[in-house]
Design a protein around this motif. Sequence first.
Motif, PDB file in Angstrom:
ATOM      1  N   LEU A 138      -5.621   2.957 -10.207  1.00 26.95           N
ATOM      2  CA  LEU A 138      -5.177   1.565 -10.232  1.00 26.95           C
ATOM      3  C   LEU A 138      -6.192   0.687 -10.961  1.00 26.95           C
ATOM      4  CD1 LEU A 138      -3.123  -0.525  -9.488  1.00 26.95           C
ATOM      5  CD2 LEU A 138      -4.076  -0.639  -7.179  1.00 26.95           C
ATOM      6  N   LEU A 191       2.523   1.806  -3.392  1.00 27.62           N
ATOM      7  CA  LEU A 191       1.594   2.252  -4.426  1.00 27.62           C
ATOM      8  C   LEU A 191       1.239   3.725  -4.241  1.00 27.62           C
ATOM      9  CD1 LEU A 191      -0.765  -0.860  -4.572  1.00 27.62           C
ATOM     10  CD2 LEU A 191       0.782  -0.092  -6.373  1.00 27.62           C
ATOM     11  N   ARG A 192       0.936   4.109  -3.004  1.00 24.28           N
ATOM     12  CA  ARG A 192       0.552   5.502  -2.762  1.00 24.28           C
ATOM     13  C   ARG A 192       1.719   6.441  -3.040  1.00 24.28           C
ATOM     14  NH1 ARG A 192      -2.318   3.044   1.660  1.00 24.28           N
ATOM     15  NH2 ARG A 192      -0.571   3.463   3.059  1.00 24.28           N
ATOM     16  N   PRO A 211       0.791  -1.236   0.000  1.00 21.86           N
ATOM     17  CA  PRO A 211       0.000   0.000   0.000  1.00 21.86           C
ATOM     18  C   PRO A 211       0.823   1.286   0.000  1.00 21.86           C
ATOM     19  CG  PRO A 211      -1.028  -1.600   1.422  1.00 21.86           C
ATOM     20  CD  PRO A 211       0.268  -2.215   0.979  1.00 21.86           C
ATOM     21  N   THR A 212       1.834   1.385   0.856  1.00 20.60           N
ATOM     22  CA  THR A 212       2.614   2.622   0.874  1.00 20.60           C
ATOM     23  C   THR A 212       3.419   2.796  -0.404  1.00 20.60           C
ATOM     24  OG1 THR A 212       4.347   1.458   2.105  1.00 20.60           O
ATOM     25  CG2 THR A 212       2.795   2.801   3.380  1.00 20.60           C
ATOM     26  N   LEU A 240      -4.542  -1.452  -1.972  1.00 18.85           N
ATOM     27  CA  LEU A 240      -4.301  -0.158  -1.333  1.00 18.85           C
ATOM     28  C   LEU A 240      -4.665  -0.144   0.147  1.00 18.85           C
ATOM     29  CD1 LEU A 240      -5.544   2.132  -4.223  1.00 18.85           C
ATOM     30  CD2 LEU A 240      -3.242   2.193  -3.225  1.00 18.85           C
ATOM     31  N   GLN A 241      -5.440  -1.128   0.575  1.00 19.75           N
ATOM     32  CA  GLN A 241      -5.923  -1.101   1.963  1.00 19.75           C
ATOM     33  C   GLN A 241      -5.516  -2.319   2.772  1.00 19.75           C
ATOM     34  OE1 GLN A 241     -10.163  -0.357   1.934  1.00 19.75           O
ATOM     35  NE2 GLN A 241      -9.968   1.455   0.650  1.00 19.75           N
ATOM     36  N   ALA A 299      -8.060  -3.227  -6.590  1.00 25.24           N
ATOM     37  CA  ALA A 299      -7.421  -1.974  -6.180  1.00 25.24           C
ATOM     38  C   ALA A 299      -7.661  -1.703  -4.701  1.00 25.24           C
ATOM     39  CB  ALA A 299      -7.954  -0.824  -7.030  1.00 25.24           C
ATOM     40  N   THR A 300      -8.852  -1.995  -4.229  1.00 24.26           N
ATOM     41  CA  THR A 300      -9.181  -1.785  -2.817  1.00 24.26           C
ATOM     42  C   THR A 300      -8.293  -2.629  -1.922  1.00 24.26           C
ATOM     43  OG1 THR A 300     -11.486  -1.239  -3.323  1.00 24.26           O
ATOM     44  CG2 THR A 300     -11.004  -1.996  -1.078  1.00 24.26           C
ATOM     45  N   TRP A 354      -0.425   6.172  -7.016  1.00 19.28           N
ATOM     46  CA  TRP A 354      -1.614   5.389  -7.306  1.00 19.28           C
ATOM     47  C   TRP A 354      -2.725   5.689  -6.300  1.00 19.28           C
ATOM     48  CZ3 TRP A 354      -1.843   2.603 -11.690  1.00 19.28           C
ATOM     49  CH2 TRP A 354      -0.647   2.206 -12.297  1.00 19.28           C
ATOM     50  N   ASP A 355      -3.962   5.680  -6.780  1.00 21.89           N
ATOM     51  CA  ASP A 355      -5.126   5.698  -5.906  1.00 21.89           C
ATOM     52  C   ASP A 355      -6.125   4.678  -6.450  1.00 21.89           C
ATOM     53  OD1 ASP A 355      -6.429   6.896  -8.094  1.00 21.89           O
ATOM     54  OD2 ASP A 355      -6.340   8.903  -7.230  1.00 21.89           O
ATOM     55  N   LEU A 356      -7.263   4.585  -5.823  1.00 24.12           N
ATOM     56  CA  LEU A 356      -8.245   3.558  -6.183  1.00 24.12           C
ATOM     57  C   LEU A 356      -8.659   3.668  -7.651  1.00 24.12           C
ATOM     58  CD1 LEU A 356      -9.811   1.271  -4.702  1.00 24.12           C
ATOM     59  CD2 LEU A 356     -11.705   2.898  -4.481  1.00 24.12           C
TER      60      LEU A 356
END
Length: 282
Positions: free
Chosen positions: A230, A220-221, A217-218, A273-274, A269-270, A225-227
């Motif tokens: 991605l 990607l951010r 997640p970190t 990222l989460q 993606a969720t 990237w965001d939801l």
Amino acid sequence: MMAWPIGMDPPDGLDMLTGDVDRGAYLARASGCIACHSNFEAGGAPLAGGKPIVTRFGTFYPPNITTDPEHGIGAWTVSDFARAVRQGISPEGDPYYPTFTYMFYGDFSDQDIADLWSAFQTVPAVAEPSPPQEAIFPLGQRWVMKLWRAAFLMEPDTAADPEQTAQWNRGKWLVEGAGHCGACHTPRNLAGARIDTERFAGNDRLPEKNQAPAIRPTDLRDSGWDLTSLAYALRSGIMPDGDVFGGTMAEVVTEGTRFLSDDDLTAIATYLLQSNLPEDTN
């Protein structure tokens, strides 16, 4: 059952299930079957055999899995198919090399298998033999792979988390299972096994000198990237900076993720990222 000894008992009840061809075709796309077992660049037919995978352990050839009875899987039973997909074992009882990502499919349900089987039965037969695998010594002796399985084989972590949403859990099932993202995006040890403590930390030693970036997640951010971006990239291949995916990831999109539903792309993606990975400590 996944590792040692290798189970040969046929799954019960598969012959009684009715497969859904459309769902099976969708699952085949999500699982990368078409991308791996087809060589469209060389003019090959769908699922008639993929491009060679050149590794430090030898060169491996994704085989013909059309309905041809001699060179494909036309003589298999659905139980043979289930054992191959979920356990990585051939109808003759030999272990497959881990270039086949069976270890991610171990949690496929009987209905998943029946659906996939029904879809594969619609594939036209191609009477084209697959090249023999070219593993270095002593890996050319299949019994050695039993030792590798006993030491390194990991079952997929696809179980739903009751504290998460249905969307997050669907993403987990796709990322950790069918989509087998960890096959490329996780580094490997000297024996070629994934280093689970570095899951999704990236891999710069893929075949053909390809590289897979870290997708924690970190990571990607930090890369922008965001939801939305991605999910869109998994559909289009276009990254947030306007560049496009190359190498293996381009094939993943072209032959796989672009066919997935918007809901599933958002679920992937969720989860990415989460997810709360232990390694995600930046």
